[in-house]
Design a protein around this motif. Structure first.
Motif, short mmCIF file in Angstrom:
data_model
loop_
_atom_site.label_atom_id
_atom_site.label_comp_id
_atom_site.label_asym_id
_atom_site.label_seq_id
_atom_site.Cartn_x
_atom_site.Cartn_y
_atom_site.Cartn_z
N CYS A 84 -30.64 57.62 -23.95
CA CYS A 84 -31.06 57.27 -22.59
C CYS A 84 -32.14 58.21 -22.04
O CYS A 84 -32.37 58.26 -20.83
N GLN A 131 -27.97 41.36 -16.81
CA GLN A 131 -28.99 41.48 -17.85
C GLN A 131 -29.65 42.85 -17.83
O GLN A 131 -29.99 43.40 -18.88
N GLU A 132 -29.81 43.43 -16.64
CA GLU A 132 -30.47 44.73 -16.54
C GLU A 132 -29.54 45.90 -16.89
O GLU A 132 -29.98 47.05 -16.98
N ASP A 133 -28.26 45.60 -17.11
CA ASP A 133 -27.30 46.65 -17.46
C ASP A 133 -27.37 46.95 -18.96
O ASP A 133 -26.52 46.54 -19.74
N THR A 134 -28.39 47.68 -19.35
CA THR A 134 -28.58 47.99 -20.76
C THR A 134 -27.65 49.13 -21.18
O THR A 134 -27.09 49.84 -20.34
N GLU A 136 -28.65 51.80 -22.61
CA GLU A 136 -29.33 53.03 -22.21
C GLU A 136 -29.05 53.37 -20.75
O GLU A 136 -28.78 54.54 -20.40
N ASP A 137 -29.07 52.36 -19.89
CA ASP A 137 -28.80 52.58 -18.47
C ASP A 137 -27.34 52.97 -18.25
O ASP A 137 -27.03 53.79 -17.38
N TRP A 138 -26.45 52.40 -19.04
CA TRP A 138 -25.02 52.71 -18.93
C TRP A 138 -24.78 54.18 -19.26
O TRP A 138 -24.09 54.88 -18.54
#
Length: 229
Positions: A84, A131-134, A136-138
Motif C-alpha cells: 500500500c 469497487q474503490e475498496d481495493t 491496497e486501500d484496505w
C-alpha cells in the motif's frame, strides 16, 4: 471427504497448514467422524489455527495437531506496507472494519470517537465491499488508523500486524475461538469488548507483542519447512 484429500494417492505427501474447524464444538456426524478420522491419519502432519482444534483432532480423529499462526501473520508489517506504499496517507481516524456493521460495533466506535475526538471510517466485508475498496486501500486503513474497532478475525490480525490499538467485538452467536486463541497467545485478551466496556486506554507494549509474534512466526515457519522437505 475431499477437504481431507480423499482423492490424493498415499504416495503424495499430505499436510495441513492452519486448518480450522471454525468452532470448538464438534459438529460432525458419527459417519463423518469415522470417515474423516481415517483420512486424517493418512496425513504426514496436521496443523491448526486454534488451540481447540488440537483438542478436537486428538479426541475425534486420534491424531496430534500442531498449533500455528494464521498464514497472514507469517508476513510482517513491512511486507504489507510495501503493497500500500502508493496509497496517500489518510487523516487521523478510527477505522471500523466489520463483517456485519451491527449496532454493537457502531456503539463501540462512537465511544472511541467521543474519547479521541476524531472521525470514524467504516468499511464492511462481503457483498458490501465497494469497487474503490481495493486491497491496497484496505491495508492503508490499518496503516494510517489511530484506532481500530472490528468484529473480524483478520481485522484484528491486521491491527496487530500494524501495531494499532484496537477493540474486538465478539460475535454473540459464537465461533470466537480463533480470536481467543490468538489473543491469549499474545496476552491481549483485554482488547475484547465486554458488556459495551472499552478496553483499557493504557498503551499496548508493542515491543513485547512483536517479540512474541516473531517467536510464534518462527515456530510456524519451521512447521512448513520441516514438512516441505
Amino acid at each position: 471427504g475431499n477437504m481431507f484429500l480423499n482423492f490424493a494417492d498415499d504416495k503424495v505427501k499430505k499436510f495441513s497448514y492452519a486448518a480450522s474447524f471454525g468452532c470448538k464444538e464438534w459438529e460432525y456426524t458419527k459417519e463423518q467422524e469415522k470417515a474423516c478420522s481415517k483420512l486424517a491419519r493418512r496425513f504426514d502432519a496436521i496443523s491448526v489455527r486454534e488451540a481447540s482444534g488440537m483438542e478436537l483432532c486428538k479426541e475425534h480423529f486420534g491424531v496430534d495437531a500442531t498449533l500455528v499462526l494464521d498464514p497472514t501473520l507469517l508476513l510482517d508489517k513491512e511486507d504489507y506496507a510495501k503493497v500500500c506504499a502508493e496509497v496517500p496517507k489518510k487523516q487521523k481516524h478510527i477505522f471500523v472494519y466489520s463483517l456485519v456493521v451491527s449496532e454493537g460495533v457502531l456503539a463501540v466506535a462512537e465511544k472511541v470517537a467521543n474519547t479521541m475526538g476524531i472521525t470514524v471510517v467504516v468499511k464492511q466485508a462481503g457483498d458490501k465491499v465497494k469497487q474503490e475498496d481495493t486491497i491496497e486501500d484496505w491495508f492503508a486503513e490499518f496503516r494510517d488508523a489511530d484506532y481500530v474497532v472490528t468484529d473480524s478475525f483478520h481485522g484484528m490480525v491486521f491491527s496487530i500486524i500494524f501495531n494499532k490499538p484496537f477493540a474486538i467485538v465478539m460475535n454473540p452467536s459464537g465461533g470466537n475461538d480463533r480470536y481467543i486463541s490468538l489473543l491469549s497467545q499474545l496476552d491481549l485478551m483485554e482488547r475484547i469488548v465486554k458488556d459495551g466496556t472499552l478496553p483499557s486506554d493504557s498503551a499496548i507494549d508493542w515491543q513485547k507483542i512483536n517479540m512474541q509474534l516473531d517467536s510464534l512466526r518462527k515456530t510456524s515457519l519451521e512447521f512448513l519447512k520441516n514438512n516441505l522437505k
